[in-house]
Design an enzyme around this catalytic site. Structure first.
Site, PDB file in Angstrom:
ATOM      1  CG  ASP A 267      60.658 -63.084 -21.638  1.00 21.26           C
ATOM      2  OD1 ASP A 267      61.749 -62.498 -21.602  1.00 21.26           O
ATOM      3  OD2 ASP A 267      60.356 -63.998 -20.818  1.00 21.26           O
ATOM      4  CB  ILE A 268      59.672 -68.399 -22.207  1.00 20.90           C
ATOM      5  CG1 ILE A 268      59.004 -69.738 -22.297  1.00 20.90           C
ATOM      6  CG2 ILE A 268      60.582 -68.293 -20.994  1.00 20.90           C
ATOM      7  CD1 ILE A 268      59.975 -70.892 -22.542  1.00 20.90           C
TER       8      ILE A 268
ATOM      9  CG  ASN B 118      68.044 -56.822 -17.316  1.00 20.38           C
ATOM     10  OD1 ASN B 118      67.910 -55.736 -16.766  1.00 20.38           O
ATOM     11  ND2 ASN B 118      67.046 -57.679 -17.450  1.00 20.38           N
TER      12      ASN B 118
ATOM     13  CD  GLN C 124      73.724 -60.160 -19.874  1.00 18.07           C
ATOM     14  OE1 GLN C 124      74.572 -59.438 -19.354  1.00 18.07           O
ATOM     15  NE2 GLN C 124      73.792 -60.526 -21.137  1.00 18.07           N
TER      16      GLN C 124
ATOM     17  CG  HIS D 236      68.371 -60.563 -23.883  1.00 13.29           C
ATOM     18  ND1 HIS D 236      69.546 -61.152 -23.457  1.00 13.29           N
ATOM     19  CD2 HIS D 236      67.628 -60.372 -22.763  1.00 13.29           C
ATOM     20  CE1 HIS D 236      69.510 -61.309 -22.146  1.00 13.29           C
ATOM     21  NE2 HIS D 236      68.366 -60.836 -21.699  1.00 13.29           N
TER      22      HIS D 236
ATOM     23  CG  HIS E 112      64.101 -57.469 -21.454  1.00 16.39           C
ATOM     24  ND1 HIS E 112      63.480 -58.616 -20.993  1.00 16.39           N
ATOM     25  CD2 HIS E 112      65.419 -57.606 -21.154  1.00 16.39           C
ATOM     26  CE1 HIS E 112      64.389 -59.402 -20.428  1.00 16.39           C
ATOM     27  NE2 HIS E 112      65.571 -58.815 -20.513  1.00 16.39           N
TER      28      HIS E 112
END
Ligand code: AMP
Ligand code: ZN
Length: 115
Positions: free
Chosen positions: A31-32, A88, A95, A101, A103
């Site tokens: 994750d960024i 989410n 979301q 996706h 997490h």
């Protein structure tokens, strides 16, 4: 696959991401904006908008998403200490990207209930 979808573009390697693991139907990348010392996103390579859009045709891809989450937990050394898996779904869950996706969060104590 919608051309504009951020995670489709990451899957197609049109946008760079730090890839953690890859299988034929799923991709795991960091994750960024990490919310824990380990924060990896696992996506199906095919575009699925969210959990409500999952159908039986996605069984194989969803299995691979969970397999990469398992492998990511082992790779990051959190398979025994514990970790959280989160999808989410929709506005109330925040979301932000409309491509399913998972997490994978860990390497710290995670509060419950979540915010
Ligand atoms: P969600 O709020 O569940 O839709 O999560 C979207 C996640 O995608 C957030 O945790 C973002 O930090 C992450 N994210 C957004 N853009 C990127 C990117 N280019 N590379 C990696 N992670 C991203
Ligand atoms: Zn997509």
């Amino acid at each position: 696959m919608p051309e504009a979808c951020l995670f489709c573009r990451i899957v197609r390697k049109k946008i760079p991401a730090k890839v953690a693991l890859e299988s034929s139907q799923a991709l795991a990348f960091y994750d960024i904006n990490p919310q824990a010392p380990v924060h990896i996103l696992v996506v199906p390579k095919t575009h699925i908008e969210n959990a409500m859009a999952v159908g039986p045709e996605h069984a194989g891809a969803l299995y691979e998403v969970l397999m990469l989450a398992q492998e990511a937990a082992k790779k990051e050394g959190i398979s025994k200490s514990g970790f959280r898996l989160v999808f989410n779904n929709g506005p109330d869950a925040g979301q932000a990207v409309a491509h399913l996706h998972l997490h994978v969060l860990g390497k710290r104590k995670l509060g419950w209930p979540p915010g």
